[in-house]
Write a protein that holds these residues in place. Sequence first.
Motif, PDB file in Angstrom:
ATOM      1  N   PHE A  99     -26.136  34.816  14.179  1.00  9.22           N
ATOM      2  CA  PHE A  99     -26.575  36.312  14.585  1.00  9.22           C
ATOM      3  C   PHE A  99     -27.303  36.031  15.846  1.00  9.22           C
ATOM      4  CE2 PHE A  99     -25.606  37.590  10.035  1.00  9.22           C
ATOM      5  CZ  PHE A  99     -24.331  38.331  10.400  1.00  9.22           C
TER       6      PHE A  99
ATOM      7  N   LEU B 171     -24.892  35.516  18.643  1.00  5.46           N
ATOM      8  CA  LEU B 171     -24.199  36.691  18.908  1.00  5.46           C
ATOM      9  C   LEU B 171     -24.800  37.660  19.968  1.00  5.46           C
ATOM     10  CD1 LEU B 171     -22.103  37.229  15.797  1.00  5.46           C
ATOM     11  CD2 LEU B 171     -21.113  36.868  17.956  1.00  5.46           C
ATOM     12  N   ASN B 172     -25.976  37.885  19.460  1.00  5.74           N
ATOM     13  CA  ASN B 172     -27.033  38.979  20.183  1.00  5.74           C
ATOM     14  C   ASN B 172     -27.237  38.586  21.631  1.00  5.74           C
ATOM     15  OD1 ASN B 172     -28.772  40.840  20.834  1.00  5.74           O
ATOM     16  ND2 ASN B 172     -30.491  40.262  19.459  1.00  5.74           N
TER      17      ASN B 172
ATOM     18  N   LEU C  79     -23.894  38.984  23.471  1.00  3.99           N
ATOM     19  CA  LEU C  79     -23.749  40.595  23.922  1.00  3.99           C
ATOM     20  C   LEU C  79     -24.669  40.885  24.702  1.00  3.99           C
ATOM     21  CD1 LEU C  79     -22.162  41.644  20.513  1.00  3.99           C
ATOM     22  CD2 LEU C  79     -21.138  41.175  22.410  1.00  3.99           C
TER      23      LEU C  79
ATOM     24  N   ASN D  93     -25.058  44.920  21.799  1.00  3.34           N
ATOM     25  CA  ASN D  93     -25.652  43.997  21.060  1.00  3.34           C
ATOM     26  C   ASN D  93     -26.507  44.675  20.032  1.00  3.34           C
ATOM     27  OD1 ASN D  93     -27.788  45.122  22.906  1.00  3.34           O
ATOM     28  ND2 ASN D  93     -29.167  43.371  22.686  1.00  3.34           N
TER      29      ASN D  93
ATOM     30  N   VAL E 270     -24.640  43.845  16.685  1.00  2.00           N
ATOM     31  CA  VAL E 270     -25.200  42.561  16.112  1.00  2.00           C
ATOM     32  C   VAL E 270     -26.719  42.807  15.252  1.00  2.00           C
ATOM     33  CG1 VAL E 270     -25.746  40.163  16.167  1.00  2.00           C
ATOM     34  CG2 VAL E 270     -24.067  41.221  17.570  1.00  2.00           C
TER      35      VAL E 270
ATOM     36  N   VAL F  30     -26.382  44.666  12.051  1.00  6.61           N
ATOM     37  CA  VAL F  30     -25.456  44.003  10.985  1.00  6.61           C
ATOM     38  C   VAL F  30     -26.572  42.978  10.361  1.00  6.61           C
ATOM     39  CG1 VAL F  30     -23.718  42.132  10.476  1.00  6.61           C
ATOM     40  CG2 VAL F  30     -23.315  44.488  11.800  1.00  6.61           C
ATOM     41  N   ALA F  31     -27.036  42.265  11.370  1.00  2.00           N
ATOM     42  CA  ALA F  31     -28.201  41.148  10.872  1.00  2.00           C
ATOM     43  C   ALA F  31     -29.147  41.597  10.152  1.00  2.00           C
ATOM     44  CB  ALA F  31     -28.533  40.429  12.128  1.00  2.00           C
TER      45      ALA F  31
ATOM     46  N   VAL G 288     -33.519  37.515  15.082  1.00  4.54           N
ATOM     47  CA  VAL G 288     -32.129  37.830  15.427  1.00  4.54           C
ATOM     48  C   VAL G 288     -32.507  39.086  16.511  1.00  4.54           C
ATOM     49  CG1 VAL G 288     -29.813  38.954  15.114  1.00  4.54           C
ATOM     50  CG2 VAL G 288     -30.829  37.241  13.439  1.00  4.54           C
TER      51      VAL G 288
ATOM     52  N   GLY H  94     -22.484  49.019  12.372  1.00  2.00           N
ATOM     53  CA  GLY H  94     -23.289  48.027  11.621  1.00  2.00           C
ATOM     54  C   GLY H  94     -22.900  48.529  10.039  1.00  2.00           C
TER      55      GLY H  94
ATOM     56  N   CYS I 189     -20.850  46.538   7.402  1.00  2.13           N
ATOM     57  CA  CYS I 189     -21.422  45.749   6.280  1.00  2.13           C
ATOM     58  C   CYS I 189     -20.598  46.256   5.045  1.00  2.13           C
ATOM     59  CB  CYS I 189     -23.093  45.913   6.316  1.00  2.13           C
ATOM     60  SG  CYS I 189     -23.541  45.016   7.470  1.00  2.13           S
TER      61      CYS I 189
END
Length: 171
Positions: free
Chosen positions: A16, A19-20, A23, A38, A41, A44-45, A57, A151, A155
Amino acid sequence: MKKQVSVKDITFTAMFLALNIALSSFGVPVPGGHFYLNDVVICVAAILLNPFYAFIVGGIGSFLGDFFFYPTPMFVSLATHGLQAVVISLFVHKFPAQKEKIGAVIGVAIGAVIMVAGYSLGRAFIYSTPEYAVLKLPYQILQAAIGAITGVILCYPAGLKRIYQRMSERQ
């Protein structure tokens, strides 16, 4: 009783985080700056991970993304996205399991407010002009809303939380 750090926790956090940063590296130009994805992400994280890993994250990931690509607001990103991620994670993990989705929705809503307020105040301070912060405000609100809504959808209705839990339970 102290919980041990698992390789899976570190792996998910690193994924994650990457990914952050990725993005954070590109955005759509808008008046007053750029529009980034971002926040998806980060939300979600924060829903999946505990508050400490969520901070790594959200805060550290955004800090590094800014550091590598646009360093001026990196400390604003560290504080704002870090706090946003911790608040979301606390709401998700402190609600009873049967009401976790409600905690997630409340958490991402408060996290969105934290993100918009933090960046608006940070931009006004960094660039010494409140007008600059007001110019980007509608895009900040849109970015926060897209991150929060997407997000939660990823999830819960899309099942990412269920997949994450299954993967986390396996030894």
